[in-house]
Design an enzyme around this catalytic site. Structure first.
Site, PDB file in Angstrom:
ATOM      1  N   GLU A  41       0.834  -1.200   0.000  1.00  0.00           N
ATOM      2  CA  GLU A  41       0.000   0.000   0.000  1.00  0.00           C
ATOM      3  C   GLU A  41       0.878   1.262   0.000  1.00  0.00           C
ATOM      4  OE1 GLU A  41      -3.481   1.925   2.924  1.00  0.00           O
ATOM      5  OE2 GLU A  41      -2.217   0.273   3.622  1.00  0.00           O
ATOM      6  N   LYS A 116      -9.008   2.249  -2.358  1.00  0.00           N
ATOM      7  CA  LYS A 116      -9.267   1.629  -1.054  1.00  0.00           C
ATOM      8  C   LYS A 116     -10.667   1.980  -0.582  1.00  0.00           C
ATOM      9  CE  LYS A 116      -7.049   1.168   3.514  1.00  0.00           C
ATOM     10  NZ  LYS A 116      -5.857   1.554   4.311  1.00  0.00           N
ATOM     11  N   CYS A 159      -5.235  -3.219   2.214  1.00  0.00           N
ATOM     12  CA  CYS A 159      -5.085  -3.283   3.674  1.00  0.00           C
ATOM     13  C   CYS A 159      -6.408  -3.509   4.407  1.00  0.00           C
ATOM     14  CB  CYS A 159      -4.371  -2.019   4.179  1.00  0.00           C
ATOM     15  SG  CYS A 159      -3.528  -2.267   5.771  1.00  0.00           S
ATOM     16  N   SER A 312      23.585   4.175  32.875  1.00  0.00           N
ATOM     17  CA  SER A 312      23.507   4.279  34.329  1.00  0.00           C
ATOM     18  C   SER A 312      23.942   3.016  35.030  1.00  0.00           C
ATOM     19  CB  SER A 312      22.055   4.588  34.731  1.00  0.00           C
ATOM     20  OG  SER A 312      21.215   3.490  34.397  1.00  0.00           O
TER      21      SER A 312
END
Length: 562
Positions: A41, A116, A159, A312
């Protein structure tokens, strides 16, 4: 008939580069005797382009690039390319100006365009802001060439068009079901071109969903997905195909570019068995792959080749350093140790051991004298007050300033190291440890951070053993541990999961066996910390509910969860 799946990693807005990658994939497809090539897409512009599509010149350049690409496609190959097209009826019908489209390129021209139909607006998606929904599903006929004598009728979906099977989900999220419509047209095969972001376990859902649809409608489905990191989103690829029986017969490798071939067999009108990549063996392996890809692409696509972070000696910075070393190469990672008078000796030793294990660069900047300078400067204003959170946070802000100065001086990407548990309850310092260009593990809860580090050490010790067994501490005052301010992380993370991911009320969480006072405290911390999250760097998304573009909570709110 052979169909190629191109699992591509586009750069948003880099139209010429994306077109070149499609052209290269087309040549590979031809070399493998494919008749059709599928790309993801919006493969020509990259997904998600967001407000770039509001720029008319962007749309014009897309059109020009698409026309030029059509001419470059090798003869005998049809290619489906994701792009944005104009809606000619927008002003007449009062519609959006653009479509999210798939263009069919063949023989030097654009043969057909498919729009789409289902436009998601949940989580990170906001497609109705930009696009008009396609009015109908459509197909094309793939005619024979020198390699094949068959004609295929292929239905095209994009999609979300796949994600509305009411039998699978138990409901419909949209009025239309594009798959059902295509089945009515009598298509031989359905293809889906996706840009589906990664989240933990999502591939299993995709495959289950397509298995159901294919078996229900007795039709093969081919799914191709984008890979790569774009800002906070990570795309995992994992393209696959299912036959009429709902069996997965092809799966591309996740988190990697690929061109795979699946063959449609005219004799049984189905897809033949093809390449099958294995699933990640554990969720930790899957998350690790996603985070490494996310860091690598964020850095490269933003123009960074080197990264810096504060070390750290704790679990979070250790994991981020390991991810950065894998993503960018050890020689491109600089860890800065900034011990204060409250830093324990074992933390310094652990940080140095990590540097040696990962073979990254390091430098030590003690901040004790700088802290004294701040105390001296602020003493007239702070006179008569007690040492508290403001003074503790000064240490974090001093460190944040030093890291930003080094990043600024040498053009490094500063990685922040806070985890999701800390981001949720605000156990982090604005303009201090929250400084950075990318929050690598901000969607990874503390308990999952430990699990990832244990997984990372499965073959050899990369994370020093002492880091895995010592109580977490910010070390901003003597003998401080996180549980001075927070519940144990196993309890905290379970409450946060119920609150954030499952939207449970205080009463529901209490009914699950948690103490009301702890729940109430956590809820208040989450609510009060919204202003911090809004000012945090983008964080890589690996769950279905992250503190990023899909998190849209108000800061100034008086709503109280019951």
């Amino acid at each position: 008939m052979k169909i190629a799946i191109a699992q591509l990693n586009p750069i948003i807005g880099d139209l010429s580069n994306n077109a070149q990658n499609i052209e290269k994939a087309a040549q590979l497809a031809v070399n493998k005797n494919a008749r059709l090539l599928l790309t993801p897409e919006l493969s020509l512009c990259g997904y998600p382009p967001k407000d770039l599509v509001l720029n008319p010149s962007f749309i014009e350049n897309l059109s020009i690039e698409l026309q030029a690409l059509a001419v470059k496609i090798p003869p005998g190959l049809a290619v489906l390319v994701g792009t944005v097209t104009k809606n000619p009826n927008a002003n007449i019908r009062g519609e959006k100006q653009l479509f999210n489209s798939i263009a069919l390129l063949e023989n030097g021209s654009i043969k057909q365009v498919f729009n789409k139909r289902l436009l998601p607006t949940y989580d990170v998606f906001d497609e109705e802001r930009y696009f008009e929904a396609g009015r109908q599903s459509n197909f094309f006929e793939l005619l024979p060439n020198s390699q094949t004598s068959q004609t295929l009728k292929i239905g095209v979906t994009v999609c979300e068009d796949l994600w509305n099977d009411e039998e699978f989900w138990g409901k419909r999220s949209y009025e239309d079901n594009p798959i059902q419509d295509l089945v009515k047209y009598g298509v031989d095969c359905i293809v889906n071109l996706s840009a589906s972001p990664y989240s933990i376990g999502k591939q299993k859902v995709r495959e289950a969903m397509l298995k159901h649809s294919a078996e229900r409608h007795q039709i093969p489905i081919i799914y191709t997905n984008q890979i790569g990191g774009n800002d906070d989103l990570i795309f995992d690829g994992n393209s696959f195909a299912v036959n009429r029986k709902g069996e997965v017969i092809l799966r591309a490798r996740g988190f990697q570019t690929a061109v795979e071939i699946v063959e449609y067999n005219q004799n049984n009108q189905d897809l033949d068995q093809s390449y099958m990549a294995e699933f990640s063996q554990t969720e930790e392996e899957e998350i690790w792959s996603a985070l490494v890809l996310g860091v690598r692409d964020y850095a490269q696509k933003c123009g960074f080749s080197q990264a810096i972070l504060g070390l750290s000696g704790g679990i979070d910075s250790s994991l981020v350093a390991a991810i950065a070393a894998e993503a960018l190469g050890s020689k491109n990672v600089l860890g800065i140790l900034m011990p204060s008078p409250y830093s324990s000796q074992h933390s310094i030793i652990d940080a140095e051991a990590l540097v040696n294990n990962l073979e990254i660069n390091s430098y030590t900047l003690p901040i004790g004298e700088v802290m004294k300078s701040y105390d001296s400067l602020l003493k007239p204003l702070f006179v008569g007050t007690e040492f508290g959170v403001a003074e503790e946070n000064l240490q974090s802000r001093i460190r944040g300033n030093l890291l930003m100065a080094i990043a600024n001086k040498f053009g490094h990407l500063l990685l922040s190291t806070g985890n999701k548990s800390e981001m949720a309850v605000g156990y982090c310092t604005l303009y201090g440890d929250m400084n950075g260009g990318l929050a690598v593990i901000s969607d990874v809860p503390k308990t999952r951070v430990f699990a990832l580090c244990r997984w990372l050490n499965r073959h050899q010790e990369l994370i020093p053993h002492n880091v895995l067994i010592k109580p977490p501490s910010a070390e901003l005052k003597p003998d401080q541990v996180d549980q001075d301010s927070l519940p144990p992380y196993d309890i905290l993370d379970e409450i946060l999961d119920r609150l954030i991911h499952h939207h449970q009320s205080i009463k529901q969480i209490e009914a699950a066996g948690f103490d009301y006072a702890i729940i109430d405290k956590v809820v208040k911390l989450v609510t009060r910390s919204e202003f911090k999250r809004k000012q945090a760097p983008p964080g890589l998304k690996v769950t279905d509910r992250a503190f990023g573009t899909g998190w849209r909570m108000p800061i100034a709110s008086r709503w109280k969860l019951d």
